[in-house]
Design a protein around this motif. Sequence first.
Motif, PDB file in Angstrom:
ATOM      1  N   VAL A 177       0.846  -1.192   0.000  1.00  0.00           N
ATOM      2  CA  VAL A 177       0.000   0.000   0.000  1.00  0.00           C
ATOM      3  C   VAL A 177       0.882   1.243   0.000  1.00  0.00           C
ATOM      4  O   VAL A 177       1.763   1.402   0.850  1.00  0.00           O
ATOM      5  CB  VAL A 177      -0.940   0.031   1.229  1.00  0.00           C
ATOM      6  CG1 VAL A 177      -1.733   1.336   1.255  1.00  0.00           C
ATOM      7  CG2 VAL A 177      -1.892  -1.164   1.202  1.00  0.00           C
ATOM      8  N   PHE A 178       0.633   2.126  -0.959  1.00  0.00           N
ATOM      9  CA  PHE A 178       1.355   3.389  -1.076  1.00  0.00           C
ATOM     10  C   PHE A 178       0.454   4.501  -0.537  1.00  0.00           C
ATOM     11  O   PHE A 178      -0.607   4.772  -1.084  1.00  0.00           O
ATOM     12  CB  PHE A 178       1.705   3.629  -2.543  1.00  0.00           C
ATOM     13  CG  PHE A 178       2.495   4.875  -2.821  1.00  0.00           C
ATOM     14  CD1 PHE A 178       3.170   5.558  -1.819  1.00  0.00           C
ATOM     15  CD2 PHE A 178       2.579   5.356  -4.114  1.00  0.00           C
ATOM     16  CE1 PHE A 178       3.901   6.700  -2.090  1.00  0.00           C
ATOM     17  CE2 PHE A 178       3.314   6.496  -4.403  1.00  0.00           C
ATOM     18  CZ  PHE A 178       3.973   7.177  -3.394  1.00  0.00           C
ATOM     19  N   ALA A 228       5.420   5.525   1.777  1.00  0.00           N
ATOM     20  CA  ALA A 228       4.777   6.825   1.969  1.00  0.00           C
ATOM     21  C   ALA A 228       5.739   7.962   1.677  1.00  0.00           C
ATOM     22  O   ALA A 228       6.958   7.789   1.659  1.00  0.00           O
ATOM     23  CB  ALA A 228       4.257   6.952   3.403  1.00  0.00           C
ATOM     24  N   TYR A 229       5.175   9.146   1.465  1.00  0.00           N
ATOM     25  CA  TYR A 229       5.973  10.358   1.348  1.00  0.00           C
ATOM     26  C   TYR A 229       6.286  10.896   2.745  1.00  0.00           C
ATOM     27  O   TYR A 229       5.478  10.764   3.670  1.00  0.00           O
ATOM     28  CB  TYR A 229       5.197  11.441   0.587  1.00  0.00           C
ATOM     29  CG  TYR A 229       5.002  11.183  -0.879  1.00  0.00           C
ATOM     30  CD1 TYR A 229       6.078  11.235  -1.767  1.00  0.00           C
ATOM     31  CD2 TYR A 229       3.737  10.911  -1.394  1.00  0.00           C
ATOM     32  CE1 TYR A 229       5.892  11.010  -3.125  1.00  0.00           C
ATOM     33  CE2 TYR A 229       3.538  10.684  -2.750  1.00  0.00           C
ATOM     34  CZ  TYR A 229       4.623  10.742  -3.604  1.00  0.00           C
ATOM     35  OH  TYR A 229       4.433  10.515  -4.937  1.00  0.00           O
ATOM     36  N   CYS A 230       7.452  11.543   2.881  1.00  0.00           N
ATOM     37  CA  CYS A 230       7.817  12.128   4.180  1.00  0.00           C
ATOM     38  C   CYS A 230       8.860  13.223   3.984  1.00  0.00           C
ATOM     39  O   CYS A 230       9.722  13.124   3.101  1.00  0.00           O
ATOM     40  CB  CYS A 230       8.387  11.040   5.096  1.00  0.00           C
ATOM     41  SG  CYS A 230       8.579  11.548   6.815  1.00  0.00           S
ATOM     42  N   ARG A 231       8.794  14.255   4.803  1.00  0.00           N
ATOM     43  CA  ARG A 231       9.791  15.327   4.782  1.00  0.00           C
ATOM     44  C   ARG A 231      10.985  14.969   5.670  1.00  0.00           C
ATOM     45  O   ARG A 231      10.857  14.170   6.599  1.00  0.00           O
ATOM     46  CB  ARG A 231       9.167  16.631   5.301  1.00  0.00           C
ATOM     47  CG  ARG A 231       8.373  17.413   4.268  1.00  0.00           C
ATOM     48  CD  ARG A 231       7.686  18.600   4.913  1.00  0.00           C
ATOM     49  NE  ARG A 231       8.611  19.499   5.596  1.00  0.00           N
ATOM     50  CZ  ARG A 231       9.092  20.636   5.087  1.00  0.00           C
ATOM     51  NH1 ARG A 231       8.738  21.020   3.857  1.00  0.00           N
ATOM     52  NH2 ARG A 231       9.898  21.401   5.776  1.00  0.00           N
ATOM     53  N   VAL A 232      12.098  15.615   5.392  1.00  0.00           N
ATOM     54  CA  VAL A 232      13.303  15.427   6.189  1.00  0.00           C
ATOM     55  C   VAL A 232      13.050  15.761   7.652  1.00  0.00           C
ATOM     56  O   VAL A 232      13.383  14.990   8.558  1.00  0.00           O
ATOM     57  CB  VAL A 232      14.459  16.295   5.633  1.00  0.00           C
ATOM     58  CG1 VAL A 232      15.585  16.440   6.655  1.00  0.00           C
ATOM     59  CG2 VAL A 232      15.000  15.701   4.338  1.00  0.00           C
ATOM     60  N   LEU A 263      10.242   5.125   2.415  1.00  0.00           N
ATOM     61  CA  LEU A 263       9.770   6.505   2.394  1.00  0.00           C
ATOM     62  C   LEU A 263      10.314   7.199   1.151  1.00  0.00           C
ATOM     63  O   LEU A 263      11.503   7.070   0.835  1.00  0.00           O
ATOM     64  CB  LEU A 263      10.238   7.273   3.632  1.00  0.00           C
ATOM     65  CG  LEU A 263       9.625   6.900   4.982  1.00  0.00           C
ATOM     66  CD1 LEU A 263      10.321   7.668   6.100  1.00  0.00           C
ATOM     67  CD2 LEU A 263       8.114   7.180   5.001  1.00  0.00           C
ATOM     68  N   MET A 264       9.444   7.936   0.463  1.00  0.00           N
ATOM     69  CA  MET A 264       9.885   8.845  -0.583  1.00  0.00           C
ATOM     70  C   MET A 264      10.100  10.203   0.076  1.00  0.00           C
ATOM     71  O   MET A 264       9.162  10.805   0.592  1.00  0.00           O
ATOM     72  CB  MET A 264       8.830   8.950  -1.683  1.00  0.00           C
ATOM     73  CG  MET A 264       9.113  10.053  -2.694  1.00  0.00           C
ATOM     74  SD  MET A 264      10.620   9.782  -3.666  1.00  0.00           S
ATOM     75  CE  MET A 264       9.982   8.724  -4.967  1.00  0.00           C
ATOM     76  N   VAL A 265      11.358  10.644   0.113  1.00  0.00           N
ATOM     77  CA  VAL A 265      11.711  11.870   0.824  1.00  0.00           C
ATOM     78  C   VAL A 265      12.130  12.953  -0.168  1.00  0.00           C
ATOM     79  O   VAL A 265      13.033  12.746  -0.981  1.00  0.00           O
ATOM     80  CB  VAL A 265      12.852  11.615   1.829  1.00  0.00           C
ATOM     81  CG1 VAL A 265      13.210  12.907   2.563  1.00  0.00           C
ATOM     82  CG2 VAL A 265      12.442  10.539   2.821  1.00  0.00           C
ATOM     83  N   GLY A 266      11.476  14.093  -0.080  1.00  0.00           N
ATOM     84  CA  GLY A 266      11.873  15.235  -0.897  1.00  0.00           C
ATOM     85  C   GLY A 266      13.059  15.937  -0.250  1.00  0.00           C
ATOM     86  O   GLY A 266      12.884  16.937   0.445  1.00  0.00           O
ATOM     87  N   ILE A 267      14.240  15.392  -0.458  1.00  0.00           N
ATOM     88  CA  ILE A 267      15.435  16.068   0.055  1.00  0.00           C
ATOM     89  C   ILE A 267      15.579  17.397  -0.668  1.00  0.00           C
ATOM     90  O   ILE A 267      15.887  18.418  -0.074  1.00  0.00           O
ATOM     91  CB  ILE A 267      16.684  15.182  -0.137  1.00  0.00           C
ATOM     92  CG1 ILE A 267      16.580  13.945   0.780  1.00  0.00           C
ATOM     93  CG2 ILE A 267      17.966  15.970   0.171  1.00  0.00           C
ATOM     94  CD1 ILE A 267      17.738  12.985   0.660  1.00  0.00           C
ATOM     95  N   ASP A 268      15.347  17.372  -1.978  1.00  0.00           N
ATOM     96  CA  ASP A 268      15.253  18.559  -2.824  1.00  0.00           C
ATOM     97  C   ASP A 268      16.572  19.307  -3.015  1.00  0.00           C
ATOM     98  O   ASP A 268      16.963  19.601  -4.127  1.00  0.00           O
ATOM     99  CB  ASP A 268      14.163  19.518  -2.343  1.00  0.00           C
ATOM    100  CG  ASP A 268      12.788  18.865  -2.338  1.00  0.00           C
ATOM    101  OD1 ASP A 268      12.545  18.043  -3.234  1.00  0.00           O
ATOM    102  OD2 ASP A 268      11.978  19.141  -1.445  1.00  0.00           O
TER     103      ASP A 268
END
Length: 212
Positions: free
Chosen positions: A74-75, A106-110, A131-136
């Motif tokens: 599950v995403f 799941a998505y997650c911030r730093v 976790l998909m993390v937007g390090i950016d």
Amino acid sequence: EIESLPFPDRQITLQDRSSYFIDWMSPVALLRSTVGCPYRCTFCSLWRIMDKRYHKRATEKVVEELLGIQEEYVFLIDDEAFIDGPRMIELARAIKAAGIRKRFFAYCRVDSIIREQEVLREWTDIGLERLMVGIDAISEKDLTEYKKAYGSSRIEEALEIADKLGIEILAQFVVNTDYTKKDFKYLSRFVEHHKIQYPSFTVLTPIPGTDI
């Protein structure tokens, strides 16, 4: 009126669901527990689209929908799933009490990784693996320009925490338009040093309506 929305009818796509995948997570189902994001990253259009609002579904509704999902994977497609720590602990415990066992992504911030370590521990206990993390950005200049609200040292800290928790990181980087060869080398060394197996790169794009 987020609670007035019906659950998606997954039976409609039943014959195709075996083709829904994220690399080895196959078949995968998508589930949303919140809509919107309270953060204000300059390159992001999501909070603009939602008119700066952040909607949270009731725990019992999320569990009820999850009970109807047949897929093992599950995403959680929340724009950022772990903003509200107490809510996510409540949801994890409700999922566990319902006897649901899934493998979550799941998505997650730093900064959420750092702030919500206990929450993430609760979620790894019920099946969170990635976790998909937007390090950016990894430079102080770009972090400031993107309004990420944390410094590069926090990124290092978050990656260490995820490693200790046994959570795999898929990292997204936003390549600024003023990048030099030196910047690209620095970025590639960062990815290699932290052994990020799934990096993705997006060129900074001035989407209409965003600050940039």
